[in-house]
Motif scaffolding. Sequence first.
Motif, mmCIF file in Angstrom:
data_model
loop_
_atom_site.group_PDB
_atom_site.id
_atom_site.type_symbol
_atom_site.label_atom_id
_atom_site.label_comp_id
_atom_site.label_asym_id
_atom_site.label_seq_id
_atom_site.Cartn_x
_atom_site.Cartn_y
_atom_site.Cartn_z
ATOM 1 N N PHE A 206 -99.879 15.852 -62.456
ATOM 2 C CA PHE A 206 -99.059 15.022 -61.775
ATOM 3 C C PHE A 206 -99.678 14.327 -60.497
ATOM 4 O O PHE A 206 -99.299 13.117 -60.340
ATOM 5 C CB PHE A 206 -98.120 16.179 -60.957
ATOM 6 C CG PHE A 206 -97.121 16.195 -62.071
ATOM 7 C CD1 PHE A 206 -95.900 15.601 -62.145
ATOM 8 C CD2 PHE A 206 -96.836 17.411 -62.621
ATOM 9 C CE1 PHE A 206 -94.869 15.760 -63.174
ATOM 10 C CE2 PHE A 206 -95.836 17.862 -63.654
ATOM 11 C CZ PHE A 206 -94.829 16.822 -63.899
ATOM 12 N N VAL A 207 -101.054 14.956 -60.185
ATOM 13 C CA VAL A 207 -101.782 14.198 -59.232
ATOM 14 C C VAL A 207 -102.247 12.881 -59.782
ATOM 15 O O VAL A 207 -102.064 11.723 -59.165
ATOM 16 C CB VAL A 207 -103.010 14.921 -58.855
ATOM 17 C CG1 VAL A 207 -103.776 14.179 -57.985
ATOM 18 C CG2 VAL A 207 -102.433 16.024 -58.026
ATOM 19 N N ALA A 208 -102.712 12.932 -61.175
ATOM 20 C CA ALA A 208 -103.063 11.623 -61.781
ATOM 21 C C ALA A 208 -101.807 10.971 -62.089
ATOM 22 O O ALA A 208 -101.981 9.647 -61.922
ATOM 23 C CB ALA A 208 -103.960 11.953 -63.223
ATOM 24 N N LEU A 209 -100.887 11.282 -62.403
ATOM 25 C CA LEU A 209 -99.523 10.302 -62.806
ATOM 26 C C LEU A 209 -99.129 9.817 -61.401
ATOM 27 O O LEU A 209 -98.845 8.424 -61.691
ATOM 28 C CB LEU A 209 -98.513 11.356 -63.124
ATOM 29 C CG LEU A 209 -97.036 10.762 -63.372
ATOM 30 C CD1 LEU A 209 -97.296 9.612 -64.653
ATOM 31 C CD2 LEU A 209 -95.884 11.710 -63.806
ATOM 32 N N GLY A 210 -99.258 10.596 -60.267
ATOM 33 C CA GLY A 210 -98.674 9.665 -59.274
ATOM 34 C C GLY A 210 -99.704 8.671 -58.746
ATOM 35 O O GLY A 210 -99.407 7.404 -58.258
ATOM 36 N N ALA A 211 -101.012 9.000 -59.069
ATOM 37 C CA ALA A 211 -102.008 7.942 -58.723
ATOM 38 C C ALA A 211 -101.975 6.633 -59.721
ATOM 39 O O ALA A 211 -101.997 5.399 -59.282
ATOM 40 C CB ALA A 211 -103.417 8.338 -58.800
ATOM 41 N N ALA A 212 -101.090 6.931 -60.877
ATOM 42 C CA ALA A 212 -101.119 5.793 -61.632
ATOM 43 C C ALA A 212 -99.758 4.899 -61.680
ATOM 44 O O ALA A 212 -99.783 3.700 -61.858
ATOM 45 C CB ALA A 212 -101.066 6.464 -63.293
ATOM 46 N N VAL A 213 -98.681 5.646 -61.025
ATOM 47 C CA VAL A 213 -97.233 5.070 -61.157
ATOM 48 C C VAL A 213 -96.881 4.581 -59.794
ATOM 49 O O VAL A 213 -96.095 3.667 -59.690
ATOM 50 C CB VAL A 213 -96.375 5.730 -61.981
ATOM 51 C CG1 VAL A 213 -96.645 6.166 -63.217
ATOM 52 C CG2 VAL A 213 -95.942 7.234 -60.916
ATOM 53 N N VAL A 214 -97.499 5.263 -58.793
ATOM 54 C CA VAL A 214 -96.955 4.785 -57.441
ATOM 55 C C VAL A 214 -97.617 3.396 -57.015
ATOM 56 O O VAL A 214 -98.971 3.412 -57.090
ATOM 57 C CB VAL A 214 -97.360 6.093 -56.483
ATOM 58 C CG1 VAL A 214 -97.077 5.665 -54.785
ATOM 59 C CG2 VAL A 214 -96.609 7.198 -56.750
ATOM 60 N N SER A 215 -96.875 2.546 -56.363
ATOM 61 C CA SER A 215 -97.135 1.230 -55.774
ATOM 62 C C SER A 215 -98.544 1.422 -54.731
ATOM 63 O O SER A 215 -98.229 2.321 -53.927
ATOM 64 C CB SER A 215 -96.228 0.677 -55.191
ATOM 65 O OG SER A 215 -96.685 -0.614 -54.571
ATOM 66 N N GLN A 216 -99.484 0.731 -54.872
ATOM 67 C CA GLN A 216 -100.646 0.751 -53.878
ATOM 68 C C GLN A 216 -100.071 0.532 -52.442
ATOM 69 O O GLN A 216 -100.630 0.963 -51.497
ATOM 70 C CB GLN A 216 -101.628 -0.009 -54.369
ATOM 71 C CG GLN A 216 -102.369 0.093 -55.445
ATOM 72 C CD GLN A 216 -103.225 1.716 -55.251
ATOM 73 O OE1 GLN A 216 -103.696 1.937 -54.305
ATOM 74 N NE2 GLN A 216 -102.941 2.427 -56.342
ATOM 75 N N GLY A 217 -99.088 -0.565 -52.567
ATOM 76 C CA GLY A 217 -98.516 -0.448 -51.192
ATOM 77 C C GLY A 217 -97.761 0.345 -50.553
ATOM 78 O O GLY A 217 -97.950 0.712 -49.177
ATOM 79 N N VAL A 218 -97.057 1.325 -51.324
ATOM 80 C CA VAL A 218 -96.394 2.420 -50.750
ATOM 81 C C VAL A 218 -97.618 3.421 -50.303
ATOM 82 O O VAL A 218 -97.398 4.238 -49.248
ATOM 83 C CB VAL A 218 -95.444 3.133 -51.915
ATOM 84 C CG1 VAL A 218 -95.205 4.355 -51.382
ATOM 85 C CG2 VAL A 218 -94.577 2.487 -52.048
#
Length: 243
Positions: A206-218
């Motif tokens: 889930f840490v990797a998933l968050g890094a992949a799908v969460v916008s860099q702006g957020v």
Amino acid sequence: MNPIELVSDWFRDPANWSGASGIHSRVAEHLQYSLLALLIAAMIALPLGLVLGHLNRGEIVVLTIANSIRALPTLGLLTLLVILAGIGLLPPLIALIVLAIPPMLVNTFEGIRNVDRFTVDAARGIGLRGASILWRVETPVALPLILLGVRLAAIQVISAATIAAYVGLGGFGRYIFDGLGRRDFGQVIGGSILVALLAIATELFFVALGAAVVSQGVTRRRKKILTSTGLGILPGVRRKATS
């Protein structure tokens, strides 16, 4: 023989790696129960949290549901369900679903509700309304908190899915309950280690998933908030020196 030798011998035994009771089969069973419970819980908790958070209503309902469910003892609930529904997959599945709902519901609700109102007003200013604001603005901004809720639920379910063995099903709990019955403590410790490793792997996923799908702006905005409020300096973020 000390516990380290016991568990080492258990893991090195080829019989524990093959067949219907082998580790590979138990992994599949444990994941099956956990993923099914998480999927059903998500279908209940996420839409409810999204809608109530978007409407900014139902805080008392959400907190009451979450706190009430958290107060239920998982094993006690399972025992009651077995009495009512009998032996099978249904009782442990319901118990795991009940365990997974609170973190997903609360985090989704709070994540959507706490989206910056200026951002929502700006979306309205460019013509977005209702569901469009929820899906195109609020959900992407709240995604880190939503994923955190799913991650917490997943880890709790992975850890608690051992209760499936209490009613004769499989999974890693089989090693723990069978080992206790036979006083085979190497098997008990080995089963516990496997549960812990699967929970850690779930956390990393889930840490990797968050890094992949969460916008860099957020992500950058969260870093600015943490730095400006003094909640801590994140790695790679330095305060400017003041004269």
